[in-house]
Enzyme design. Structure first.
Site, short mmCIF file in Angstrom:
data_model
loop_
_atom_site.label_atom_id
_atom_site.label_comp_id
_atom_site.label_asym_id
_atom_site.label_seq_id
_atom_site.Cartn_x
_atom_site.Cartn_y
_atom_site.Cartn_z
N VAL A 163 0.83 -1.20 0.00
CA VAL A 163 0.00 0.00 0.00
C VAL A 163 0.87 1.26 0.00
CG1 VAL A 163 -1.79 1.26 1.27
CG2 VAL A 163 -1.79 -1.24 1.26
N ASP A 179 2.87 2.47 -2.18
CA ASP A 179 4.19 2.44 -2.81
C ASP A 179 4.24 3.31 -4.06
OD1 ASP A 179 5.42 0.87 -0.95
OD2 ASP A 179 5.18 -1.01 -2.04
N THR A 213 -2.75 -2.83 -9.95
CA THR A 213 -3.39 -3.79 -9.05
C THR A 213 -3.31 -3.32 -7.61
OG1 THR A 213 -1.34 -5.07 -8.82
CG2 THR A 213 -2.83 -5.69 -10.60
N PRO A 214 -4.29 -3.73 -6.77
CA PRO A 214 -4.36 -3.22 -5.40
C PRO A 214 -3.19 -3.69 -4.54
CG PRO A 214 -6.45 -4.22 -6.09
CD PRO A 214 -5.42 -4.60 -7.10
N LYS A 220 9.95 6.67 -4.89
CA LYS A 220 10.06 7.76 -3.91
C LYS A 220 11.51 7.99 -3.49
CE LYS A 220 5.36 6.86 -2.26
NZ LYS A 220 4.43 6.73 -1.12
N GLY A 240 -33.04 -34.05 6.03
CA GLY A 240 -33.78 -33.25 7.01
C GLY A 240 -32.98 -33.13 8.29
N SER A 265 -35.93 -35.35 12.61
CA SER A 265 -37.06 -35.07 11.72
C SER A 265 -37.86 -36.32 11.39
CB SER A 265 -36.56 -34.44 10.42
OG SER A 265 -35.71 -35.33 9.71
N SER A 313 -27.38 -34.70 5.64
CA SER A 313 -26.83 -34.12 4.39
C SER A 313 -27.19 -32.65 4.28
CB SER A 313 -27.30 -34.89 3.16
OG SER A 313 -28.68 -35.10 3.14
#
Length: 648
Positions: free
Chosen positions: A49, A51, A127-128, A182, A485, A489, A559
């Site tokens: 972040v 950069d 890109t992030p 930088k 179920g 049940s 299930s």
């Protein structure tokens, strides 16, 4: 050729911005003609972040005169709003297009931008940097030929720098630029630059990145970005960023030297006189008369012609979309690969793969996902990971699953053989995505490392007595009556009643009960989500074998997940899977709690109990629903029999 002319506009910062919107028609045509034959390089910018990725791309666009006058005016206005320090323009705003990005000062989505120089065209993906958006970085890197890894000269190499570098290596990007940005904030100190380069090269060597070019830059001031060397770095004698990017090899040209491969996208059959196979040539080159093999079927033929919208070709090369016609009528369909006969691709159904998990929902080992590789989409299950990779230390960590942004290695099994190559050899035939069957969301990006040897040694043994013969001997249609179920049940009670009635009708049946199979077949499984998935997978395989024997199989399992019930349904021929939802409200099931399980779950002594701290996903369209509040077990059984009759 017409010269590129435009009306210049001199801005307050002394730079000249050109107005492409003022070009006359012949100038545009000349400009396009000038650039159409240039090679195209796709690259990404990535790193941690702040950069300076977006600023760097904005500078590239600005220096290459790719900004329209209205964009420049908007940029000046937006720069004043965000209070840019000491400069007229905040170049990052050219790329950070989302409102959320501008408000937070970060990149969230992948931004693609085009620019060109005298030597080459470029598409760059910004890109992030945030870890939570790593999946977006994977998207941008998947088609890139090079990666510009930015490092803040004040901060040095960070965890996210290593993560992005590792992913770039994993995705087959071999050309890496280490852009130490930088530099103006550390007074262009050579010692600071050298320390960062040494640190990064040690890590790069550990992960197998060999082609790394380090360049000291300032996106803010433009040092060492354009062609002219910066006077601030007399100690640096290497190329500028643009000069280096103009010389990076392009993968598509390398692909043309490999054996021919074309995944079939579409079978073109406009009439009885024409049958062609359309697709994008991923590797190599092909000519009429060349011998080819279709994988996975293995059928062989020769190329009859190469067709395009503009007519027939004498040759097709990697990167071209064509339609191939063959000399013989052979079986070939969408998802197959037409390959050079003397060097065909492999086919297998079990692999080792590297995975980058991109979903907030963790990997569920044993669950069926859609796997899309090339033009083929199949069902795949992922086994428990062999290990997860710590991108900072490269340590292999034990893992039961993979969470968001995790990188790991696992075994993948597909429901049928697929044509493939290792990702190291082919991104097209070695790279895949996993898609959740419920949400259709992409949950992972994967790279096939190799097929498992046992996949080549295990073959289906043909038998003379088919499943239809077994069914005729028993004078019945095989079925799976899948009772699902909540606990309590009444599934087992009703299933037992149905089986008794079927026995009186001389039907051949077998009842698989959830508790009973855990005494033997599944006694090694617990009640975690992953174990529940594996429990149902095994039961489904057993039920399938029993229907092959001609039996009517009744199963009584909670299930709880739709995906696993669908997985079993997909194992069987159409019409043989009958989903029976035993619809009982939770409070009623708790009242019937003869085993005391709900009580223990409420007290917290029984974990992962369906309906309490583990979900139950009700069937969306079951074939049969019985309500055990309104019906007795006997009435429910009679109703079910009425629905499934006749049995032939």
């Amino acid at each position: 050729m017409a010269e590129l002319t435009a009306s210049p506009t001199v801005k307050s910062n002394g730079n000249t911005a050109y107005r492409p919107d003022a070009l006359i028609a012949e100038d545009i045509e000349g400009y396009l003609a000038q650039h159409q034959d240039k090679s195209l390089l796709r690259f990404i910018t990535c790193g941690s972040v702040d950069d300076g990725k977006s600023t760097l791309i904005g500078r590239l666009l600005y220096d290459s005169k790719m900004i329209f006058e209205d964009q420049l005016a908007a940029l000046e206005s937006d720069s004043k709003k965000v209070g840019t320090q000491g400069q007229d323009l905040d170049f990052a705003l050219l790329v950070d297009g989302l409102a959320a990005e501008r408000e937070q000062g970060i990149t969230i989505d992948v931004a693609y931008r085009f620019f060109a120089t005298e030597k080459r065209k470029f598409i760059v993906a910004d890109t992030p940097g945030h870890e939570q958006y790593t999946r977006n970085m994977v998207t941008g890197a998947s088609t890139a030929d090079a990666a510009v890894i930015l490092v803040d000269a004040r901060k040095g190499v960070l965890v996210q720098t290593r993560r992005h570098s590792f992913i770039a290596k994993l995705l087959g990007i071999r050309n890496i630029v280490l852009a130490v940005n930088k530099m103006d904030l550390v007074d262009f100190d050579q010692a600071a630059f050298d320390a960062i380069v040494a640190d990064y090269r040690t890590f790069a060597s550990d992960i197998g990145l060999e082609d790394v070019t380090a360049i000291p830059i300032s996106g803010f001031k433009g040092d060492n970005i354009a062609a002219a060397p910066s006077s601030e770095t007399p100690w640096y004698s290497g190329p500028s960023l643009i000069e280096h990017l103009e010389s990076v090899p392009i993968a598509n040209r390398e692909a043309q030297s490999r054996p021919f491969r074309m995944p079939v996208q579409w079978v073109n059959r406009p009439n009885l006189d024409f049958r062609g196979f359309a697709g994008l040539v991923s590797d190599g080159r092909v000519r009429p008369g060349d011998a080819v093999r279709v994988v996975p079927s293995g059928a062989t033929s020769t190329i009859k012609s190469i067709e395009t919208f503009d007519g027939s070709l004498d040759e097709a090369v990697a990167g071209q979309a064509v339609t191939l016609t063959l000399a013989d009528e052979i079986d070939c369909s969408r998802g197959d690969v037409i390959a050079a006969a003397e060097a065909p691709v492999e086919a297998a159904d079990q692999f080792e793969a590297s995975l980058v998990w991109m979903s907030e929902d963790a990997l569920k080992p044993g669950r069926g996902y859609w796997l899309k590789l090339g033009t083929r989409t199949v069902t795949a299950t992922i086994q428990e990971p062999k290990y997860e990779i710590n991108v900072n230390t490269l340590e292999h960590l034990a893992a039961k699953t993979l969470d968001l942004n995790a990188i790991g290695v696992a075994e993948v099994t597909t429901d049928r053989p697929i044509a493939f190559e290792s990702y190291a050899d082919s991104k097209t035939l070695g790279g895949f995505i996993l898609i959740d069957k419920e949400t259709n969301a992409t949950v992972a990006a994967g790279m096939l490392n190799f097929s498992l040897r046992r996949a080549q040694n295990v073959h289906w043994q043909a038998t003379d007595i088919a499943r239809t013969d077994h069914a005729k001997l028993k004078n019945q249609q095989p079925r799976v009556l899948w009772f699902t179920g909540l606990s309590g049940s009444g599934k087992s009670t009703i299933a037992n009643e149905v089986e008794k009635r079927l026995a009186l009708m001389n039907r051949h049946t077998f009842l698989l009960d959830g508790d009973n199979v855990r005494h033997g077949l599944n006694k090694d499984l617990g009640f975690t989500e992953a174990d529940r998935i594996e429990n149902i997978r095994r039961v489904g395989e057993v039920a399938k074998l029993m229907t092959d024997a001609g039996l009517i199989v009744l199963t009584a399992f909670i299930s709880p997940f739709r995906a696993e019930r669908r997985m079993v349904r997909d194992m069987l021929p159409d019409g043989e899977f009958i989903e029976i939802f035993v619809d009982t409200p939770l409070e009623v099931a708790e009242e019937r709690d003869v085993k005391g399980l709900y009580k223990k779950a409420r007290e917290g002594t029984l974990k992962n109990f369906t309906g309490i701290d583990s979900p139950y996903e009700e069937p969306e369209a079951p074939e049969i629903t019985v309500n055990t509040v309104a019906m007795t077990a006997a009435e429910a059984a009679e109703y079910i029999l009425q629905q499934i009759m006749p049995l032939k």
